[in-house]
Design a protein around this motif. Structure first.
Motif, short mmCIF file in Angstrom:
data_model
loop_
_atom_site.label_atom_id
_atom_site.label_comp_id
_atom_site.label_asym_id
_atom_site.label_seq_id
_atom_site.Cartn_x
_atom_site.Cartn_y
_atom_site.Cartn_z
N LEU A 83 -15.09 -14.03 -16.70
CA LEU A 83 -14.86 -14.75 -15.44
C LEU A 83 -15.86 -14.26 -14.40
CD1 LEU A 83 -13.30 -16.68 -13.61
CD2 LEU A 83 -11.65 -14.84 -13.22
N ASP A 84 -16.11 -12.98 -14.38
CA ASP A 84 -17.07 -12.38 -13.45
C ASP A 84 -18.48 -12.92 -13.70
OD1 ASP A 84 -17.78 -10.43 -11.39
OD2 ASP A 84 -18.65 -9.23 -12.99
N ASP A 86 -19.16 -15.90 -15.24
CA ASP A 86 -19.12 -17.35 -15.03
C ASP A 86 -19.05 -17.70 -13.55
OD1 ASP A 86 -19.11 -19.96 -16.12
OD2 ASP A 86 -16.93 -20.08 -15.90
N ASN A 87 -18.41 -16.84 -12.77
CA ASN A 87 -18.24 -17.10 -11.34
C ASN A 87 -18.42 -15.78 -10.58
OD1 ASN A 87 -17.56 -18.10 -8.86
ND2 ASN A 87 -15.53 -18.82 -9.45
N PRO A 88 -19.66 -15.32 -10.45
CA PRO A 88 -19.90 -14.04 -9.77
C PRO A 88 -19.28 -14.03 -8.37
CG PRO A 88 -21.91 -14.85 -10.79
CD PRO A 88 -20.89 -15.96 -10.88
N GLY A 89 -18.67 -12.93 -8.05
CA GLY A 89 -18.05 -12.79 -6.74
C GLY A 89 -16.61 -13.27 -6.68
N ALA A 90 -16.12 -13.88 -7.77
CA ALA A 90 -14.75 -14.38 -7.78
C ALA A 90 -13.74 -13.23 -7.85
CB ALA A 90 -14.52 -15.33 -8.95
N ILE A 91 -14.13 -12.16 -8.50
CA ILE A 91 -13.23 -11.01 -8.63
C ILE A 91 -13.77 -9.90 -7.73
CG2 ILE A 91 -12.30 -9.25 -10.18
CD1 ILE A 91 -12.56 -11.29 -12.44
N ASN A 92 -12.96 -9.49 -6.79
CA ASN A 92 -13.33 -8.41 -5.88
C ASN A 92 -12.38 -7.25 -6.11
OD1 ASN A 92 -15.42 -9.73 -4.02
ND2 ASN A 92 -13.78 -11.23 -4.14
N PRO A 120 -11.62 -13.66 2.89
CA PRO A 120 -11.48 -15.12 2.98
C PRO A 120 -10.65 -15.52 4.20
CG PRO A 120 -10.13 -14.22 1.20
CD PRO A 120 -10.94 -13.09 1.75
N PRO A 124 -5.97 -12.74 0.99
CA PRO A 124 -6.02 -12.78 -0.47
C PRO A 124 -4.74 -12.22 -1.09
CG PRO A 124 -7.31 -10.93 0.33
CD PRO A 124 -6.84 -11.70 1.54
N LYS A 145 -19.05 -1.67 -10.55
CA LYS A 145 -19.39 -2.68 -9.53
C LYS A 145 -19.94 -2.00 -8.27
CE LYS A 145 -17.33 -6.67 -9.18
NZ LYS A 145 -17.10 -8.00 -9.55
#
Length: 180
Positions: A83-84, A86-92, A120, A124, A145
């Protein structure tokens, strides 16, 4: 990501052609690139023994393609890793700090944060695991990270750590720059 998308992603990261990968896993040179293209477009699904060969040639952990136990700590981490990608920055990830004076004080599970432009627009939702080994893995992922963010490791080294995890985790024998 699908298995085919993962194969393509890793193959490109390794700088290999479809033909090189196909020949490397034992296909005839004439149709090797076509077969790999079929896998990468999900037209065909490679069998487990083929995925094992692909993982060896790409020098990655088989866990990137096959989860032996659904819901295992390794399966959870691989899901997050992809997921990280495929969508960088989605998981913090962030480390919580214990407030020793407040242990068992109430059922309030709120975590407070200082609002800034980094957060956001809406608060969150946090997530934690009561699954010791996943907690350990998540803590180490936070370290990687943070190393990436600080420039202590490159994006390639970070990806290499994820692609060969868990053999690259701190609890395993650490190999310089996380390469086998």
């Amino acid at each position: 990501m699908t298995v085919g998308e993962k194969i393509k992603f890793i193959r490109n990261f390794r700088g290999m052609t479809q033909k090189e990968l196909g020949v490397g896993i034992g296909f005839d040179e004439k149709g090797a690139d076509n077969r790999i293209a079929q896998y990468e477009t999900n037209y065909r699904v490679p069998k487990k023994d083929t995925l094992l060969q692909i993982a060896k040639v790409l020098d990655v952990n088989l866990l990137n393609f096959i989860s032996e136990v659904s819901g295992s700590a390794e399966d959870i981490m691989q899901t997050f890793f992809w997921l990280d990608e495929d969508n960088p920055g989605a998981i913090n990830l962030f480390q919580l700090v214990r407030n020793p004076g407040e242990c068992y004080a109430s059922d309030d599970t709120s975590v407070r944060y200082n609002d800034s432009d980094d957060w956001p627009a809406h608060p969150p939702v946090g997530l934690w695991f009561k699954y010791g080994v996943v907690d350990d893995f998540m803590r180490e992922w936070l370290v990687r990270k943070n190393e990436l963010k600080a420039g202590e490791i490159t994006r390639e080294e970070y990806l290499e750590w994820k692609l060969n995890w868990p053999s690259t985790c701190d609890t395993s024998i650490r190999i310089k720059k996380w390469k086998r």
